[in-house]
Write an enzyme that holds these catalytic residues in place. Structure first.
Site, PDB file in Angstrom:
ATOM      1  NE  ARG A   1      53.135  40.053  42.172  1.00  0.00           N
ATOM      2  CZ  ARG A   1      52.355  40.488  41.390  1.00  0.00           C
ATOM      3  NH1 ARG A   1      52.064  39.957  40.313  1.00  0.00           N
ATOM      4  NH2 ARG A   1      51.405  41.604  41.609  1.00  0.00           N
TER       5      ARG A   1
ATOM      6  CE1 TYR B   1      49.656  43.068  36.479  1.00  0.00           C
ATOM      7  CE2 TYR B   1      51.720  42.765  37.691  1.00  0.00           C
ATOM      8  CZ  TYR B   1      50.676  42.286  37.391  1.00  0.00           C
ATOM      9  OH  TYR B   1      50.046  41.070  37.782  1.00  0.00           O
TER      10      TYR B   1
ATOM     11  CG  ASP C   1      54.257  40.050  36.818  1.00  0.00           C
ATOM     12  OD1 ASP C   1      54.982  40.106  35.832  1.00  0.00           O
ATOM     13  OD2 ASP C   1      53.209  39.868  37.049  1.00  0.00           O
TER      14      ASP C   1
ATOM     15  CG  HIS D   1      52.113  42.455  33.818  1.00  0.00           C
ATOM     16  ND1 HIS D   1      51.459  42.939  32.950  1.00  0.00           N
ATOM     17  CD2 HIS D   1      51.943  41.482  34.426  1.00  0.00           C
ATOM     18  CE1 HIS D   1      50.136  42.547  33.213  1.00  0.00           C
ATOM     19  NE2 HIS D   1      50.468  41.287  34.114  1.00  0.00           N
TER      20      HIS D   1
ATOM     21  CD  GLU E   1      54.752  36.595  37.009  1.00  0.00           C
ATOM     22  OE1 GLU E   1      53.731  36.401  36.621  1.00  0.00           O
ATOM     23  OE2 GLU E   1      54.690  36.801  38.157  1.00  0.00           O
TER      24      GLU E   1
ATOM     25  CD  GLU F   1      50.247  36.235  34.230  1.00  0.00           C
ATOM     26  OE1 GLU F   1      49.457  37.123  34.327  1.00  0.00           O
ATOM     27  OE2 GLU F   1      50.841  36.152  35.264  1.00  0.00           O
TER      28      GLU F   1
ATOM     29  NE  ARG G   1      53.603  33.502  36.617  1.00  0.00           N
ATOM     30  CZ  ARG G   1      52.764  33.655  37.349  1.00  0.00           C
ATOM     31  NH1 ARG G   1      52.594  32.632  38.285  1.00  0.00           N
ATOM     32  NH2 ARG G   1      51.917  34.471  37.267  1.00  0.00           N
TER      33      ARG G   1
ATOM     34  CD  GLU H   1      49.615  35.198  40.791  1.00  0.00           C
ATOM     35  OE1 GLU H   1      49.726  36.290  40.834  1.00  0.00           O
ATOM     36  OE2 GLU H   1      49.616  34.694  39.789  1.00  0.00           O
TER      37      GLU H   1
ATOM     38  CD1 TRP I   1      48.497  47.784  32.129  1.00  0.00           C
ATOM     39  CD2 TRP I   1      47.997  45.584  32.106  1.00  0.00           C
ATOM     40  NE1 TRP I   1      48.272  47.513  33.225  1.00  0.00           N
ATOM     41  CE2 TRP I   1      47.863  46.317  33.096  1.00  0.00           C
ATOM     42  CE3 TRP I   1      47.498  44.448  32.011  1.00  0.00           C
ATOM     43  CZ2 TRP I   1      47.363  45.704  34.420  1.00  0.00           C
ATOM     44  CZ3 TRP I   1      46.935  43.726  33.085  1.00  0.00           C
ATOM     45  CH2 TRP I   1      46.773  44.230  34.217  1.00  0.00           C
TER      46      TRP I   1
END
Length: 406
Positions: A147, A159, A213, A215, A239, A265, A286, A342, A406
């Protein structure tokens, strides 16, 4: 066989972890991760004040019935606090059952589907050049999937990127401060990111899997634009491209790009991803053992996903304890529709508190062969690292200060 005691252990060997330990009248114990990053004590209270009293005297072998009791019996279903608490109980009970059977957990789940678990590492840099160097370093370490995250010109904090070189493997420390605030500009990010991955792909070659990612930062149409721009690089996944509360929103991303999408996630149950999976709006799910109700519920999510050729890609940053990583690796070893795991390495300080038998070798991780999920907790050492209040950051738009994702 009966549950005779259960207690919650909170420690902070670099960041906060919440662990549930269940004891039985036959001397067999099991542990489960209950960590909810930034809201740890809410789960502690839920376990101590509501869940543990309901466990006393129950047969720990009745995993399914206990799961249903904690989920349906509370009336107030789902949510991160509830599901993290249920997950801790569930993981500890699977640990006990596998120990009673004298076999590693993956064998109890049904045996191996693979010889090892492909993991992806985090290559983070303050700019494109530093990120490329980190990607190449990970490739030298044997990672098959990497990643990449980079600082963005004109933004102070981004991030996944540390403020100084060499500390990119840790996120927010457990330092007791209130949430830090980051700035954000979608326009600057979208200008920078395609060029970042062009440089990374040119440096690393065609054979390494590349991940990124987002995010939750983009709208669906912006995510479609980014995915389209990244298509020449042939990403393994993009992601969390947009917040997933509105699952139907992902159809607009699908309409504009063939870049694979990973999400989940922060999901807590099968209902959070039902539409995404059934409409084939994502390629990787995830969800984690600790935040999605434990192994019992994560198996249901994976089974649903397998019907639609969606593969697993469990979150594995250091906001999950080594207990969760151990359980996840047994799950990954068994689950037939595995994609990738991950892997953000825990510090030596963290690992000393949680003795474990899993290992990393050249881009792959391997769960151990000891009975249970193979992770324990050194309670005396854990007591030396008391809880410290800590938070994840918040995000604000750079031009006017509006609170953003975030």
């Amino acid at each position: 066989m009966k549950i005779t005691a259960a207690r919650v252990i909170v420690c902070s060997p670099g960041r906060n972890f919440v662990t549930l330990k269940i004891e039985t009248d036959q001397g067999v114990t099991g542990i489960g991760d209950a960590t909810l990053n930034g809201r740890e004590l809410s789960v502690v209270s839920y376990l101590e004040d509501h869940v543990i009293p309901c466990l006393m005297g129950r047969d720990p072998q009745q995993i399914e019935d206990i799961w249903q009791y904690l989920y349906k019996g509370a009336y107030w279903r789902r949510g991160p606090v509830t599901m993290s608490a249920i997950a801790a109980v569930d993981t500890a009970l699977w640990d006990i059952k596998a120990k009673m059977a004298n076999m590693p957990l993956y064998q109890l789940l049904g045996g191996r589907s693979r010889t090892g678990v492909m993991v992806y590492g985090h290559a983070n840099g303050r700019d494109t050049a530093e990120t490329v160097d980190e990607v190449l370093r990970h490739k030298e370490e044997g990672y098959l999937a990497i990643r990449a995250q980079s600082g963005v010109p004109g933004l102070n904090k981004v991030y996944g990127v540390s403020g100084h070189h060499g500390a990119s493997r840790m996120y927010e420390p457990a330092d007791g401060n209130l949430p830090s605030e980051h700035d954000w500009s979608t326009e600057k990010y979208l200008r920078h990111t395609p060029g970042l991955f062009e440089a990374v792909r040119e440096a690393v070659g065609p054979d390494v899997h590349l991940l990124h990612d987002v995010h939750h930062r983009l709208t669906p149409i912006e995510a479609g634009q980014l995915g389209k721009a990244l298509e020449p690089v042939r990403m393994f996944w993009m992601e969390d491209p947009t917040p997933a509360e509105n699952q139907d929103a992902f159809q607009w991303i699908r309409h504009h790009t063939t870049t694979p999408i990973a999400v989940g996630e922060i999901f807590n149950s099968i209902w959070d991803c039902k539409t995404l999976i059934e409409k084939q709006l994502i390629d990787y799910i995830r969800t984690t053992v600790v935040h999605a109700g434990g192994i019992t519920h994560l198996r249901r999510i994976a089974d649903l996903a397998s019907l639609y050729q969606v593969r697993t890609g469990c979150h594995g940053a250091t906001d999950l304890s080594p207990v969760c990583m151990g359980a996840a690796l047994h799950f990954d070893t068994w689950v037939p529709n595995f994609g990738v795991q991950e892997f953000m390495p825990h510090s030596e300080e963290m690992l000393s508190v949680f003795p474990h038998d899993y290992r990393f070798e050249r881009g792959m991780m391997y769960c151990g062969e000891s009975p249970g999920h193979g992770v324990d907790i050194d309670e005396k050492l854990a007591a030396k690292y008391p809880y410290q209040r800590a938070y994840l950051p918040v995000n604000r738009l750079q031009h006017d200060g509006t609170l953003w994702n975030w």
